[in-house]
Scaffold this motif. Sequence first.
Motif, PDB file in Angstrom:
ATOM      1  N   ARG A  11      15.148  -8.892  24.149  1.00 18.61           N
ATOM      2  CA  ARG A  11      14.098  -8.183  24.879  1.00 18.61           C
ATOM      3  C   ARG A  11      13.293  -9.138  25.747  1.00 18.61           C
ATOM      4  O   ARG A  11      13.069 -10.286  25.382  1.00 18.61           O
ATOM      5  N   TYR A  12      12.830  -8.607  26.858  1.00 15.06           N
ATOM      6  CA  TYR A  12      11.972  -9.344  27.774  1.00 15.06           C
ATOM      7  C   TYR A  12      10.809  -8.457  28.191  1.00 15.06           C
ATOM      8  O   TYR A  12      10.906  -7.237  28.161  1.00 15.06           O
ATOM      9  N   LEU A  39      10.855 -12.928  33.951  1.00 15.75           N
ATOM     10  CA  LEU A  39      10.926 -12.355  32.613  1.00 15.75           C
ATOM     11  C   LEU A  39      10.407 -13.341  31.590  1.00 15.75           C
ATOM     12  O   LEU A  39      10.561 -14.552  31.753  1.00 15.75           O
ATOM     13  N   GLU A  40       9.826 -12.824  30.514  1.00 18.56           N
ATOM     14  CA  GLU A  40       9.380 -13.654  29.396  1.00 18.56           C
ATOM     15  C   GLU A  40       9.956 -13.061  28.116  1.00 18.56           C
ATOM     16  O   GLU A  40       9.809 -11.868  27.858  1.00 18.56           O
ATOM     17  N   GLU A  62       8.605  -1.675  36.274  1.00 17.36           N
ATOM     18  CA  GLU A  62       7.421  -2.291  36.857  1.00 17.36           C
ATOM     19  C   GLU A  62       6.975  -3.495  36.033  1.00 17.36           C
ATOM     20  O   GLU A  62       7.433  -3.686  34.903  1.00 17.36           O
ATOM     21  N   GLU A  63       6.045  -4.257  36.604  1.00 14.66           N
ATOM     22  CA  GLU A  63       5.468  -5.384  35.877  1.00 14.66           C
ATOM     23  C   GLU A  63       4.872  -4.883  34.568  1.00 14.66           C
ATOM     24  O   GLU A  63       4.268  -3.817  34.521  1.00 14.66           O
ATOM     25  N   GLY A  64       5.066  -5.666  33.501  1.00 19.12           N
ATOM     26  CA  GLY A  64       4.540  -5.312  32.184  1.00 19.12           C
ATOM     27  C   GLY A  64       5.523  -4.527  31.329  1.00 19.12           C
ATOM     28  O   GLY A  64       5.337  -4.430  30.118  1.00 19.12           O
ATOM     29  N   ASP A  65       6.574  -3.971  31.935  1.00 23.38           N
ATOM     30  CA  ASP A  65       7.555  -3.188  31.182  1.00 23.38           C
ATOM     31  C   ASP A  65       8.377  -4.068  30.245  1.00 23.38           C
ATOM     32  O   ASP A  65       8.612  -5.248  30.530  1.00 23.38           O
ATOM     33  N   GLN A  66       8.807  -3.478  29.138  1.00 29.63           N
ATOM     34  CA  GLN A  66       9.744  -4.116  28.213  1.00 29.63           C
ATOM     35  C   GLN A  66      11.150  -3.735  28.676  1.00 29.63           C
ATOM     36  O   GLN A  66      11.425  -2.556  28.932  1.00 29.63           O
TER      37      GLN A  66
END
Length: 78
Positions: A11-12, A39-40, A62-66
């Motif tokens: 997961r990211y 990605l993190e 979008e930004e913040g999504d898993q």
Amino acid sequence: MTELEAECRHRYRIRSIREDDYGCEERPEGVWPTVLVELEDENGQLRLLRQKDHYLYEQQIEEGDQVILEQEILKRIE
């Protein structure tokens, strides 16, 4: 995708989505516009990935999504 399938993959979280830089040259004709996605993972490791901009819009990523990566394509985890 089921929750179980998503748990079996790495997961990211999307940290940022920014416009791709084509340098001094413009984007070649006939090539879809791309963006750079940072990605993190759960260990704080960062990864930069190029994706087609229209694909992210279609998938509502979008930004913040898993997300997970499936054959270098982002899939949003719901």
